[in-house]
Design a protein around this motif. Structure first.
Motif, PDB file in Angstrom:
ATOM      1  N   UNK A   1       0.851  -1.189   0.000  1.00 44.06           N
ATOM      2  CA  UNK A   1       0.000   0.000   0.000  1.00 44.06           C
ATOM      3  C   UNK A   1       0.891   1.246   0.000  1.00 44.06           C
ATOM      4  N   UNK A   2       0.553   2.198  -0.850  1.00 42.51           N
ATOM      5  CA  UNK A   2       1.320   3.451  -0.899  1.00 42.51           C
ATOM      6  C   UNK A   2       2.676   3.340  -1.574  1.00 42.51           C
TER       7      UNK A   2
ATOM      8  N   UNK B   1      -3.150   2.238  -3.760  1.00 36.22           N
ATOM      9  CA  UNK B   1      -2.789   3.669  -3.767  1.00 36.22           C
ATOM     10  C   UNK B   1      -1.313   3.805  -4.165  1.00 36.22           C
TER      11      UNK B   1
ATOM     12  N   UNK C   1     -10.894   4.111   7.510  1.00 39.99           N
ATOM     13  CA  UNK C   1      -9.747   4.381   6.623  1.00 39.99           C
ATOM     14  C   UNK C   1      -8.434   4.218   7.377  1.00 39.99           C
TER      15      UNK C   1
ATOM     16  N   UNK D   1      -1.909   8.643   3.079  1.00 42.59           N
ATOM     17  CA  UNK D   1      -1.410   8.033   1.839  1.00 42.59           C
ATOM     18  C   UNK D   1      -2.197   6.806   1.399  1.00 42.59           C
ATOM     19  N   UNK D   2      -2.705   6.049   2.353  1.00 41.14           N
ATOM     20  CA  UNK D   2      -3.449   4.844   1.985  1.00 41.14           C
ATOM     21  C   UNK D   2      -4.299   4.357   3.135  1.00 41.14           C
ATOM     22  N   UNK D   3      -5.332   3.560   2.763  1.00 38.09           N
ATOM     23  CA  UNK D   3      -6.265   3.004   3.726  1.00 38.09           C
ATOM     24  C   UNK D   3      -5.600   1.876   4.531  1.00 38.09           C
ATOM     25  N   UNK D   4      -5.999   1.733   5.765  1.00 38.85           N
ATOM     26  CA  UNK D   4      -5.470   0.671   6.622  1.00 38.85           C
ATOM     27  C   UNK D   4      -6.151  -0.669   6.355  1.00 38.85           C
TER      28      UNK D   4
ATOM     29  N   UNK E   1     -10.068  -1.117   6.542  1.00 37.05           N
ATOM     30  CA  UNK E   1     -10.903  -0.287   5.671  1.00 37.05           C
ATOM     31  C   UNK E   1     -12.055  -1.096   5.076  1.00 37.05           C
TER      32      UNK E   1
ATOM     33  N   UNK F   1     -16.067  -0.420   2.840  1.00 42.21           N
ATOM     34  CA  UNK F   1     -16.934   0.548   2.168  1.00 42.21           C
ATOM     35  C   UNK F   1     -18.364   0.259   2.593  1.00 42.21           C
TER      36      UNK F   1
END
Lengths: 322, 322
Positions: free
Chosen positions: A236-237, A261, B80, B85-88, B91, B93
Motif C-alpha cells: 500500500x502506498x 494507492x 480508513x 497516503x493509503x487506507x489501513x 478499511x 466501504x
C-alpha cells in the motif's frame, strides 16, 4: 581547436579515434579527460535508436577530468532549468549533440564541474555521474524513499540499478533485486542486497510476496509485459520509479495499482540539485561505483560490444592514456 | 431490529424489497434513508465481479439520511485509518459487508455523518459522497492540481468523472473530456468543459496535442490499451490519476512517461480528511451533482439496468418513499 576523439562519422559505424575540430566557446572551459564511462544511451545512439541523431558524434556523458591542477567529474545534465519537477526545453545531455568525453579533451561550462570525491579512484569517479544522478533522483527525489521501507530493484547489473541498490543499502533499507543471472544475484547479495529473484520465473511476484512480502519502493528500467509483476508486489502506498523501457510497452493491472494507492513515477537524469545531493550522499556514505571492466580508449568498440552483450556487472569504464 | 431493505439473497439475483433483520450495535446510530445513489461498485457486486462477496447483501454506499431532525450525508469510507497516503487493513466501504443505504434505515457510526450542504436537494446530496470523495482525492490529494494547469477527464458521463470535471472547472482550470458519445461531450461542454474528443478515434492523442496541447492532470477509470493515448498527451511533470480499470490491463510507453517525468497515480475512495476537504470545496463553490435519473426504491432493478447499459450522464439516484 583540434583534439583527438572517438568519433562516429555516420550511422551504423562504431567510434574511431581521429582528429576532430571543436568550436571553442568563450563561456566554457576545455578540460583534459582522464577517464569516462559507457551508458546505455551510448549504445542506443550507436544502434541508431535515439531521437535527433546528428553526425559526427563524440559520445560519452560521463567524465572524470583534470582542470587547473584539480580533478573533477562532470554533471552531464546540461541546462536542466529551474524546476525540480522536470527538465526545461533547453535540456541536453553531454555527449550528443554536444561533444562528449570519449576524447582527449571535452568542453563544458565550469558550472558542471564538481570536485572528484576523494575516496574514489579516477575510474570510479568517471563511472558515477549519469548513473548516480539517475539512480538518486529515481530513489529519493521521485520515490521519496523512507527509512524502514523495502526496496526492489529489477535487472541488477546495469549501472543505474547498481547505484540504486548501493544507495538504498547505504540508506539502511532492506533491498531485493531481480536478474536472469544467478551470478549477478550472488554479486548483488555480496554488495548488501538481502535477496534476489529470477525475473524469468512466471511466478516471481508470488515468490517475492511469499518470502519477504510486498515492496514499498521499486526501481525499474525494463517496462514490458513483466512490469505487471512489479505492480503486483507493491505494498500500500508504494512507488515504482521507471527510468527505462528496454522491454517496450509496459502493462499493469489498474485494480492492483489503485487499491494499493500505488504510483508509477517516470524519471530520467536529474536536476542540478539532484546532482549536488547525490554527490553529498555518496561522499557521506563513502560509496564506490562498481566497475565491470576498464578499456583503453582505442578499444572503445570492444567496450561497446561488451555492453551490447549485456553481461556486465557494474560500469564499463574508458581510460585515456595521459 | 427489522427494517425494509433491497436485499440480494444470492449470486446472480437483483435486489428485492423485503424485511431484513439487522444486529443493532451500541456504538452506532440507526438513521432514516431519504435517498441513495448507485455506484459502479454496486453493479460489479450484482454481477458477482468483486472480491469477498458475502450474502445476503444490502448495497448502497451513498446516502442522504435524516437523524434527530437534521439531514446528513454519509462518508462511505469506513475505518480508513490514520494515514493520508493509503487506507489501513480495517478499511471497508459502506454497503457490503456492512448493510448499505438501499433500505429504509441504515446503521452507521455518527462520526461518518456530515451535514447536508444546504444548496443541494436531498437527491443531489445522496449523489455526492462516494463519487465526490473519489474525484476529490484523484484530482487534489493525489494529482495535486495547480491553478493554470490543463485537465483531461476520460469517459465523461460516469459519476466520478463528472465530479472531477465540475471540481476542476470550479477550481478555474481548463478542462477537456473524452467520450464515445457526441451527446455526452456536448453536455460536458454545457457544464464548463472547454472541449471533448472521441476516445474511439485511433489518433485521439494527436488531435488533443494538435488542437490544445499536452495535459498536466489526467483522470482515468478505464485503463486498457487506450491508456497509452493518455500517457501520450502528458505534459512534462504531468500526473495521471487512475481509479478504475473497466477496460482491463493498462499499457503505456515507458519512454514517454520517463522523458516527461510524468506519474501514474493509483487512487481509490479517500481518507476522512479528503471527505471533509471535498465537502468544504463543494460548499465553497456551490457545486451541485449532476443527476441522470431518480428511481423509487421499488424500481431498483431498473436503476441497476440503466447503469449496466452505460447510457447515463450523471448519478442514478434511488429515492425512498418516506
Amino acid at each position: 581547436m583540434k583534439i583527438k576523439a572517438a568519433v562516429i562519422n555516420k550511422e551504423g559505424e562504431y567510434p574511431v579515434l581521429q582528429d576532430h575540430e571543436i568550436d571553442v566557446k568563450a563561456d566554457e572551459v576545455i578540460v583534459d579527460v582522464i577517464a569516462s564511462a559507457l551508458n546505455h544511451r551510448d549504445l542506443w545512439i550507436v544502434k541508431g535508436q535515439y531521437g535527433r541523431i546528428q553526425y559526427p558524434i563524440i559520445l560519452g556523458s560521463d567524465g572524470c577530468v583534470s582542470h587547473n591542477g584539480g580533478q573533477y567529474l562532470i554533471n552531464p545534465g546540461l541546462n536542466w532549468g529551474d524546476r525540480q519537477a522536470y527538465q526545461g526545453g533547453d535540456f541536453d545531455i553531454l555527449g550528443m549533440p554536444s561533444e562528449g568525453c570519449f576524447a582527449e579533451k571535452v568542453q563544458v561550462s565550469e558550472a558542471y564541474l564538481h570536485e572528484k570525491p576523494s575516496h574514489m579512484s579516477v575510474e570510479e569517479a568517471a563511472a558515477l555521474p549519469l548513473g548516480g544522478l539517475t539512480a538518486y533522483r529515481a530513489l529519493f527525489s521521485r520515490a521519496q524513499l523512507q527509512k524502514g521501507e523495502k526496496v526492489f530493484i529489477s535487472g541488477i547489473g546495469g549501472g543505474v540499478a547498481l547505484f540504486a541498490m548501493q544507495f538504498a543499502v547505504a540508506n539502511g533499507n532492506e533491498v531485493y533485486v531481480s536478474s536472469s543471472s544467478e551470478e549477478k544475484i550472488a554479486e548483488a547479495i555480496s554488495l548488501g542486497a538481502s535477496g534476489g529473484y529470477n525475473y524469468k520465473d512466471d511466478d516471481m511476484h508470488k515468490q517475492v510476496l511469499k518470502s519477504v512480502g510486498p515492496m514499498d519502493v521499486i526501481i525499474d528500467s525494463a517496462g514490458g509485459p513483466g512490469f505487471s509483476k512489479l505492480v503486483n508486489i507493491t505494498a500500500k502506498g508504494a512507488r515504482i520509479s521507471i527510468y527505462g523501457g528496454t522491454r517496450g510497452e509496459a502493462s499493469f493491472s489498474p485494480q492492483r495499482l489503485f487499491w494499493n494507492q500505488a504510483s508509477i513515477l517516470g524519471t530520467t537524469m536529474g536536476s542540478d540539485q539532484d546532482f549536488s545531493d547525490m554527490l553529498e550522499f555518496v561522499n557521506k556514505h563513502q560509496i564506490k561505483p562498481v566497475i565491470d571492466k576498464v578499456y583503453p580508449i582505442d578499444e572503445i568498440k570492444e567496450a561497446i560490444l561488451r555492453m551490447k552483450e549485456g553481461a556486465q556487472f557494474g560500469k564499463i569504464v574508458i581510460k585515456n592514456k595521459l
